[in-house]
Design a protein around this motif. Structure first.
Motif, PDB file in Angstrom:
ATOM      1  N   ARG A 224      32.488  -1.078 -15.437  1.00 27.37           N
ATOM      2  CA  ARG A 224      31.295  -1.870 -15.727  1.00 27.37           C
ATOM      3  C   ARG A 224      31.179  -2.841 -14.535  1.00 27.37           C
ATOM      4  O   ARG A 224      31.095  -2.380 -13.391  1.00 27.37           O
ATOM      5  CB  ARG A 224      31.402  -2.531 -17.107  1.00 27.37           C
ATOM      6  N   THR A 225      31.199  -4.159 -14.739  1.00 24.74           N
ATOM      7  CA  THR A 225      31.106  -5.053 -13.587  1.00 24.74           C
ATOM      8  C   THR A 225      32.306  -4.859 -12.657  1.00 24.74           C
ATOM      9  O   THR A 225      33.451  -4.888 -13.119  1.00 24.74           O
ATOM     10  CB  THR A 225      31.096  -6.523 -14.055  1.00 24.74           C
ATOM     11  N   PRO A 226      32.091  -4.640 -11.373  1.00 22.67           N
ATOM     12  CA  PRO A 226      33.246  -4.432 -10.481  1.00 22.67           C
ATOM     13  C   PRO A 226      34.160  -5.660 -10.430  1.00 22.67           C
ATOM     14  O   PRO A 226      33.696  -6.792 -10.593  1.00 22.67           O
ATOM     15  CB  PRO A 226      32.590  -4.201  -9.121  1.00 22.67           C
ATOM     16  N   PHE A 227      35.438  -5.411 -10.210  1.00 18.66           N
ATOM     17  CA  PHE A 227      36.428  -6.491 -10.117  1.00 18.66           C
ATOM     18  C   PHE A 227      35.985  -7.517  -9.080  1.00 18.66           C
ATOM     19  O   PHE A 227      35.350  -7.177  -8.086  1.00 18.66           O
ATOM     20  CB  PHE A 227      37.811  -5.944  -9.753  1.00 18.66           C
ATOM     21  N   GLY A 228      36.299  -8.776  -9.365  1.00 14.94           N
ATOM     22  CA  GLY A 228      35.987  -9.820  -8.391  1.00 14.94           C
ATOM     23  C   GLY A 228      34.560 -10.317  -8.483  1.00 14.94           C
ATOM     24  O   GLY A 228      34.206 -11.312  -7.862  1.00 14.94           O
ATOM     25  N   GLN A 229      33.726  -9.614  -9.260  1.00 17.10           N
ATOM     26  CA  GLN A 229      32.333 -10.034  -9.366  1.00 17.10           C
ATOM     27  C   GLN A 229      32.040 -10.755 -10.677  1.00 17.10           C
ATOM     28  O   GLN A 229      30.886 -11.026 -10.980  1.00 17.10           O
ATOM     29  CB  GLN A 229      31.394  -8.828  -9.176  1.00 17.10           C
ATOM     30  N   TYR A 230      33.094 -11.036 -11.455  1.00 14.50           N
ATOM     31  CA  TYR A 230      32.915 -11.886 -12.647  1.00 14.50           C
ATOM     32  C   TYR A 230      34.002 -12.952 -12.589  1.00 14.50           C
ATOM     33  O   TYR A 230      35.129 -12.687 -12.166  1.00 14.50           O
ATOM     34  CB  TYR A 230      32.968 -11.072 -13.950  1.00 14.50           C
ATOM     35  N   PRO A 231      33.667 -14.189 -12.960  1.00  9.28           N
ATOM     36  CA  PRO A 231      34.630 -15.292 -12.766  1.00  9.28           C
ATOM     37  C   PRO A 231      35.901 -15.132 -13.585  1.00  9.28           C
ATOM     38  O   PRO A 231      36.952 -15.625 -13.180  1.00  9.28           O
ATOM     39  CB  PRO A 231      33.843 -16.532 -13.203  1.00  9.28           C
ATOM     40  N   GLU A 232      35.829 -14.435 -14.727  1.00  9.04           N
ATOM     41  CA  GLU A 232      37.008 -14.275 -15.579  1.00  9.04           C
ATOM     42  C   GLU A 232      38.071 -13.385 -14.934  1.00  9.04           C
ATOM     43  O   GLU A 232      39.228 -13.360 -15.380  1.00  9.04           O
ATOM     44  CB  GLU A 232      36.594 -13.660 -16.932  1.00  9.04           C
ATOM     45  N   TYR A 233      37.673 -12.629 -13.912  1.00  8.80           N
ATOM     46  CA  TYR A 233      38.583 -11.675 -13.260  1.00  8.80           C
ATOM     47  C   TYR A 233      39.889 -12.347 -12.824  1.00  8.80           C
ATOM     48  O   TYR A 233      39.889 -13.384 -12.188  1.00  8.80           O
ATOM     49  CB  TYR A 233      37.875 -11.076 -12.044  1.00  8.80           C
ATOM     50  N   HIS A 234      41.002 -11.724 -13.216  1.00  9.10           N
ATOM     51  CA  HIS A 234      42.341 -12.218 -12.863  1.00  9.10           C
ATOM     52  C   HIS A 234      42.570 -13.666 -13.288  1.00  9.10           C
ATOM     53  O   HIS A 234      43.158 -14.450 -12.538  1.00  9.10           O
ATOM     54  CB  HIS A 234      42.607 -12.029 -11.361  1.00  9.10           C
ATOM     55  N   THR A 235      42.076 -13.981 -14.492  1.00  9.08           N
ATOM     56  CA  THR A 235      42.382 -15.287 -15.101  1.00  9.08           C
ATOM     57  C   THR A 235      42.622 -15.072 -16.595  1.00  9.08           C
ATOM     58  O   THR A 235      42.304 -14.009 -17.149  1.00  9.08           O
ATOM     59  CB  THR A 235      41.225 -16.298 -14.973  1.00  9.08           C
ATOM     60  N   SER A 236      43.095 -16.128 -17.212  1.00  2.00           N
ATOM     61  CA  SER A 236      43.342 -16.075 -18.651  1.00  2.00           C
ATOM     62  C   SER A 236      42.053 -15.905 -19.453  1.00  2.00           C
ATOM     63  O   SER A 236      42.102 -15.609 -20.649  1.00  2.00           O
ATOM     64  CB  SER A 236      44.057 -17.355 -19.089  1.00  2.00           C
ATOM     65  N   ALA A 237      40.905 -16.101 -18.812  1.00  2.00           N
ATOM     66  CA  ALA A 237      39.640 -15.913 -19.533  1.00  2.00           C
ATOM     67  C   ALA A 237      39.296 -14.438 -19.705  1.00  2.00           C
ATOM     68  O   ALA A 237      38.370 -14.104 -20.442  1.00  2.00           O
ATOM     69  CB  ALA A 237      38.504 -16.635 -18.794  1.00  2.00           C
ATOM     70  N   ASP A 238      40.002 -13.555 -19.028  1.00  2.00           N
ATOM     71  CA  ASP A 238      39.824 -12.117 -19.264  1.00  2.00           C
ATOM     72  C   ASP A 238      40.652 -11.774 -20.496  1.00  2.00           C
ATOM     73  O   ASP A 238      41.693 -11.120 -20.416  1.00  2.00           O
ATOM     74  CB  ASP A 238      40.265 -11.324 -18.026  1.00  2.00           C
ATOM     75  N   ASP A 239      40.153 -12.239 -21.650  1.00  2.00           N
ATOM     76  CA  ASP A 239      40.941 -12.155 -22.874  1.00  2.00           C
ATOM     77  C   ASP A 239      40.261 -11.264 -23.904  1.00  2.00           C
ATOM     78  O   ASP A 239      39.305 -10.550 -23.588  1.00  2.00           O
ATOM     79  CB  ASP A 239      41.192 -13.567 -23.413  1.00  2.00           C
ATOM     80  N   LEU A 240      40.756 -11.323 -25.113  1.00  2.00           N
ATOM     81  CA  LEU A 240      40.269 -10.412 -26.168  1.00  2.00           C
ATOM     82  C   LEU A 240      38.809 -10.638 -26.519  1.00  2.00           C
ATOM     83  O   LEU A 240      38.152  -9.744 -27.061  1.00  2.00           O
ATOM     84  CB  LEU A 240      41.146 -10.539 -27.414  1.00  2.00           C
ATOM     85  N   LYS A 241      38.287 -11.845 -26.228  1.00  2.00           N
ATOM     86  CA  LYS A 241      36.871 -12.091 -26.501  1.00  2.00           C
ATOM     87  C   LYS A 241      35.985 -11.561 -25.375  1.00  2.00           C
ATOM     88  O   LYS A 241      34.800 -11.320 -25.565  1.00  2.00           O
ATOM     89  CB  LYS A 241      36.619 -13.599 -26.671  1.00  2.00           C
ATOM     90  N   PHE A 242      36.570 -11.467 -24.183  1.00  2.00           N
ATOM     91  CA  PHE A 242      35.752 -11.037 -23.032  1.00  2.00           C
ATOM     92  C   PHE A 242      35.360  -9.560 -23.131  1.00  2.00           C
ATOM     93  O   PHE A 242      34.312  -9.152 -22.648  1.00  2.00           O
ATOM     94  CB  PHE A 242      36.514 -11.309 -21.725  1.00  2.00           C
ATOM     95  N   VAL A 243      36.208  -8.758 -23.741  1.00  2.00           N
ATOM     96  CA  VAL A 243      35.862  -7.341 -23.912  1.00  2.00           C
ATOM     97  C   VAL A 243      35.341  -7.121 -25.323  1.00  2.00           C
ATOM     98  O   VAL A 243      35.838  -7.729 -26.275  1.00  2.00           O
ATOM     99  CB  VAL A 243      37.069  -6.411 -23.650  1.00  2.00           C
ATOM    100  N   ASN A 244      34.322  -6.276 -25.459  1.00  2.00           N
ATOM    101  CA  ASN A 244      33.813  -6.035 -26.810  1.00  2.00           C
ATOM    102  C   ASN A 244      33.726  -4.542 -27.106  1.00  2.00           C
ATOM    103  O   ASN A 244      33.608  -3.706 -26.207  1.00  2.00           O
ATOM    104  CB  ASN A 244      32.472  -6.745 -27.024  1.00  2.00           C
ATOM    105  N   SER A 245      33.804  -4.243 -28.386  1.00  2.00           N
ATOM    106  CA  SER A 245      33.920  -2.842 -28.802  1.00  2.00           C
ATOM    107  C   SER A 245      32.666  -2.046 -28.477  1.00  2.00           C
ATOM    108  O   SER A 245      32.741  -0.836 -28.238  1.00  2.00           O
ATOM    109  CB  SER A 245      34.236  -2.751 -30.299  1.00  2.00           C
ATOM    110  N   ASN A 246      31.548  -2.715 -28.429  1.00  2.00           N
ATOM    111  CA  ASN A 246      30.295  -2.056 -28.081  1.00  2.00           C
ATOM    112  C   ASN A 246      30.307  -1.529 -26.651  1.00  2.00           C
ATOM    113  O   ASN A 246      29.966  -0.382 -26.384  1.00  2.00           O
ATOM    114  CB  ASN A 246      29.188  -3.095 -28.202  1.00  2.00           C
ATOM    115  N   ALA A 247      30.703  -2.413 -25.746  1.00  2.00           N
ATOM    116  CA  ALA A 247      30.778  -2.015 -24.338  1.00  2.00           C
ATOM    117  C   ALA A 247      31.809  -0.917 -24.149  1.00  2.00           C
ATOM    118  O   ALA A 247      31.583   0.051 -23.412  1.00  2.00           O
ATOM    119  CB  ALA A 247      31.124  -3.232 -23.474  1.00  2.00           C
ATOM    120  N   LEU A 248      32.947  -1.033 -24.830  1.00  2.00           N
ATOM    121  CA  LEU A 248      33.983   0.002 -24.736  1.00  2.00           C
ATOM    122  C   LEU A 248      33.433   1.338 -25.206  1.00  2.00           C
ATOM    123  O   LEU A 248      33.654   2.380 -24.567  1.00  2.00           O
ATOM    124  CB  LEU A 248      35.196  -0.397 -25.588  1.00  2.00           C
ATOM    125  N   ALA A 249      32.707   1.310 -26.315  1.00  2.86           N
ATOM    126  CA  ALA A 249      32.152   2.545 -26.865  1.00  2.86           C
ATOM    127  C   ALA A 249      31.131   3.155 -25.914  1.00  2.86           C
ATOM    128  O   ALA A 249      31.137   4.367 -25.663  1.00  2.86           O
ATOM    129  CB  ALA A 249      31.519   2.268 -28.230  1.00  2.86           C
TER     130      ALA A 249
END
Lengths: 434, 434, 434
Positions: free
Chosen positions: C314-339
């Motif tokens: 989806r969004t390439p690495f490094g192009q979202y601020p949560e990348y490689h931080t603790s904010a890339d957590d269980l809330k950042f990913v959602n089942s809809n996008a995964l599906a």
């Protein structure tokens, strides 16, 4: 890049080029004759040009080397005895290659031999008649209008006799005998942009390159237009396969933007290199497709040779009103434009000199840059993101299909950055030259 | 160009084509039968078409030549005894290829055999059932609505028996046995644009070419759609390699703009030539990519042949409401459009006839045009700038890779100017034909 | 297409993927060590992954398999004795691959080992030092600012010793041993999008494909980034020619649009298939050119392999601020996008599985579809116009040069329609597989 001109040098070089143009300006040149010899003699004070003399009558492909033309004086005396046209005032006054004439005639008879430009009534046109024996005078239209009926005395003290076609050649050997050809025409009399500017640029570029390390060999030709390139190609047919890149130099001193006319091949390496350099260092430029009309690229790009030779000028000939008139004078060319043009030529050489194909010595997966000290820091200096990307691009594309300019284009980075990365990787043993 | 139609001739030719269409209009044609024979017989008064008869049952690739169909009369009598549908009024009234029938039936039974177009209630549709034995009537929707319940008498006095598939062929030999193929379908009954217009254009184009010098040989096919081209391809498989260019002619009399559908190859010479001609002489036109649906180009462009055959029409079939209805009549096609279409076809032939590759006999440097009288003036006439540029372009690109249309495109000049230059240079010995 | 996911299934699958991510989230993974083993063990409950252990010190091309790293605890005690940084709170707190340390030091000494993100003062950064022995702590910038001068106690209870590099492999055989490679990295600790989302998608895609008929064989790699793909390529060099298509799976759970990064070849079949699928089923997507920076496509696309492997995220690495931080957590990913991501991957497989080249068995003229019941109606169902056109396109282009996706593109129809037509024609004997 090691061979590129320093910005500091260029102001001075521009002025030196303009001084050379000033020195050459008064000489009456033509496609043969002493004007060419004098010109080459002056250039020899700067670079050791070799002068060639080819006898009249020598067959050169479909052409024949013409008789040699020289002129001492020419004038028209009005019925009042006044010198109304005087070669000594401007060598443009004589139709170039006029046969000798000395006679009296009516104004109406004379008029058929007079050429002027009504649109620019103060300017003297430049006209030639190389391959049809004829005579004539060129003058400002305003001057022409002042001439009255009556008997005129006409004198052209010229000679058209068996002699020689003279041209100059300067060869700078490099590591390989593959050549870069620079060609300029030296047949125009007192005209500055077309083509004393080209002569000056070729001379100073040659001088500059003579003090640089060279991969390629460089050949500079100072030749009369058309018949000169035809003669050189005919006499050197066995060497022509060595020409890997070439440029016709002309019109490089006017204030207009740089213009590149592609070679007949249209995608030769020289075409790509010039396009890259112009895009990289020029604020304003244009690129034109090949056409079979123009300067000596017509001969280099004839189908039997099809050499990768383009033409790099400022405003193309015929697209400025001063072209082939007395207004193409010492004020029309300026040292700034000359210097900028030289910078572009030097940058083109720079890219050509370094545009190698390399082969990765570690093509399966990435090599480990870190343990070679090629990651993050290099020799105590922090590598920029661009430097690191450049190394990855060079390693990834050095498979034998891509030269450094190709990698530059695919990566979107600068050639200098790609070249620096290639040098670093080459030194570390991760690349070998192809 | 020597073979092109004079503008003066075309008005008259347009009118003659329309007269021919009028003469052919009443005949009930189908994919076989006497309608086709009568049609070819009329055409033979203009050009010496050879008529071929192929027996029913002949296997042709995946198909079989069908039984021959002929019809004498057909009608429907209302319960009142009135002839409410009458073949003699319009041959479109009968479902083409209807088997014979003569019986009485209720309206509801009859209705299943009736076809109309509710959107255009005054027009009779054109319908066929070639490969499934069936019968039916086509009529205006307004007429259909007037029919009442009751017992109807239905008669189709047709025959479907072993016989022949008939087609016409006209071969015009040229200097080479390489062929240009023109194909039109002749299976439609009283329909003018689709395809009496194509028959008329093919006939007058053939007549025109018969009086012209020809490099290529030309083959004109007058064939029933689909089964005709399949039959011809099957019977002439050994000759097909001679077809170097081809066009399917149809729908060339309506007022819409010219439309070219490319061959399957998409960049065949015929594709480039038609595109050039349309761009050069049509105010308005369109070019479509190949698709496997359409007229007989479907067969010529099947993968086992893949012939360089395009389709050149005005409005494509199916894109005008009159298509395959009684409204495609003598008023729908006009002599002006027919004449314009013929001009385009003749111009295409013109370019094909002259689109040679030449080889410069003096490829190393430019030949000296001046001493051959090819510069400035030619035969007493001043050469235009375009004429001189055309000579330079032809000389420069005549290396065996470029034909004259390629040179036209690269130079931006007109084909006629390039061709004239090539002829001049050829006569002077500077070119030879490849 | 038979293998595609049903829309009904995908909601449930999205939720299951998110649950798997939640289960894997707490584990402290690295490029080696028990975290990877635990992760693979959990995945083995879903698919029978084979676990490989490669000893430290094994040479793999230009690299060496590193020592194995494990960690039990880590903390920093403030001068007050308070645990101000605690590995047990978040495994991101420790610089991944930190060597063991246990000592007291001043704040200024400690500070050189602390990493934070001033721009996002509440987030813990993720940092590693795999190939340079070092230690450190990562923490929220707000926490860092609260630390005062004084003596701190630092403890990292880790080990870096000879051991193994662990990776998982799941091979699903198909009709051919030509392979499709799916590769995801499993080296990141508590980070969800990068790359627990990739692990989850790979697992569920594998599970889905295991129950489908397969033309291709499928290989799923669960490997540590960089060193994992290098190791796998080195140990399996003899099999690599079987990889016909591949994708690197990562970052497939964030809410951004799908992004495809092309393979180095840029026009490989996988590049065309993914572009088609994204265009066909995604509302919003982007396609990027290859670059040598990124995930494991760097290795698969190194010049010595040049595999047709792209990267679909989806969004390439490094192009979202949560990348490689603790904010890339269980809330950042959602089942809809995964599906949705899984649907795209399954559709890509679908097209690959059916993208054959066929050869028409009746290439000369069209075959007669009507007598085979392939025209108008088929098996009692009325054929759509698209179905009929699709049959004509497939017959016309099945000459050995075009696969079904090529035909899809040239026809402008949908792949599913083209594939259906090809199946119909294949069953009727009009096509054979190439």
């Amino acid at each position: 890049m090691t061979t590129s001109l320093k910005a500091d040098d260029t102001v001075q070089l521009g002025e030196e080029m303009h001084r050379l143009i000033s020195e050459l300006y008064p000489i009456c040149r033509s496609i043969t004759g002493d004007g060419v010899r004098k010109t080459l003699h002056i250039l020899q004070q700067l670079i050791p040009i070799e002068v060639h003399e080819v006898p009249s009558g020598t067959p050169v492909f479909d052409w024949t080397v013409p008789k040699e033309w020289n002129i001492r004086d020419a004038y028209v005396l009005a019925p009042t005895g006044e010198r109304v046209i005087d070669f000594k005032q401007s060598n443009l006054h004589v139709l170039n290659y006029s046969i000798p004439v000395h006679q009296r005639m009516s104004f109406s008879e004379l008029k058929e031999h007079l050429f002027s430009i009504p649109e620019y009534p103060d300017w003297i046109p430049y006209r030639t008649s190389y391959y049809k024996e004829s005579w004539g005078f060129c003058l400002a239209h305003n001057s022409l209008c002042k001439l009255v009926e009556g008997e005129y005395e006409v004198c052209i003290d010229s000679s058209l006799e068996n002699g020689y076609l003279t041209y100059g050649e300067y060869y700078l050997p490099g590591k390989t005998d593959e050549e870069v050809l620079f060609s300029c025409h030296i047949c125009h009399p007192s005209l500055c942009n077309d083509n004393l500017s080209g002569i000056a640029l070729a001379t100073f570029l040659a001088k500059h390159l003579s003090s640089q390390p060279r991969y390629y060999s460089y050949r500079f030709l100072f030749i009369p237009g058309t018949i000169g390139s035809i003669t050189w190609l005919c006499l050197n047919e066995d060497k022509i396969h060595r020409v890997k890149h070439g440029l016709v130099i002309s019109g490089v001193g006017d204030p207009g933007k740089m213009t590149y006319k592609k070679s007949r091949r249209s995608n030769a390496e020289i075409d790509k290199v010039v396009a890259y350099v112009l895009n990289n260092i020029s604020e304003n430029y244009q690129i034109e497709e090949f056409s079979p009309y123009g300067y000596d690229e017509r001969q280099y790009c004839s189908p039997g040779f099809n050499l990768p030779v383009g033409r790099l000028t400022r405003t193309p000939f015929g697209q400025y009103p001063e072209y082939h008139t007395s207004a193409d004078d010492l004020k029309f060319v300026n040292s700034n434009a000359l210097a900028q043009s030289l910078v572009v030529y030097a940058a083109v050489v720079d890219v050509l000199e370094h545009n190698f194909k390399y082969l990765s010595t570690s093509p399966k997966c990435e090599p480990q840059l870190g343990r070679r000290g090629l990651y993050g820091n290099l020799g105590g200096q922090k590598l920029t993101k661009a430097d690191e990307m450049a190394m990855l691009w060079v390693l990834n594309l050095s498979d034998g299909d891509y030269n450094l300019l190709d990698i530059t284009e695919r990566s979107g980075l600068e050639f200098a950055v790609i070249n620096k990365a290639a040098n670093t990787l080459f030194k570390s043993g991760l690349l070998k030259k192809l």
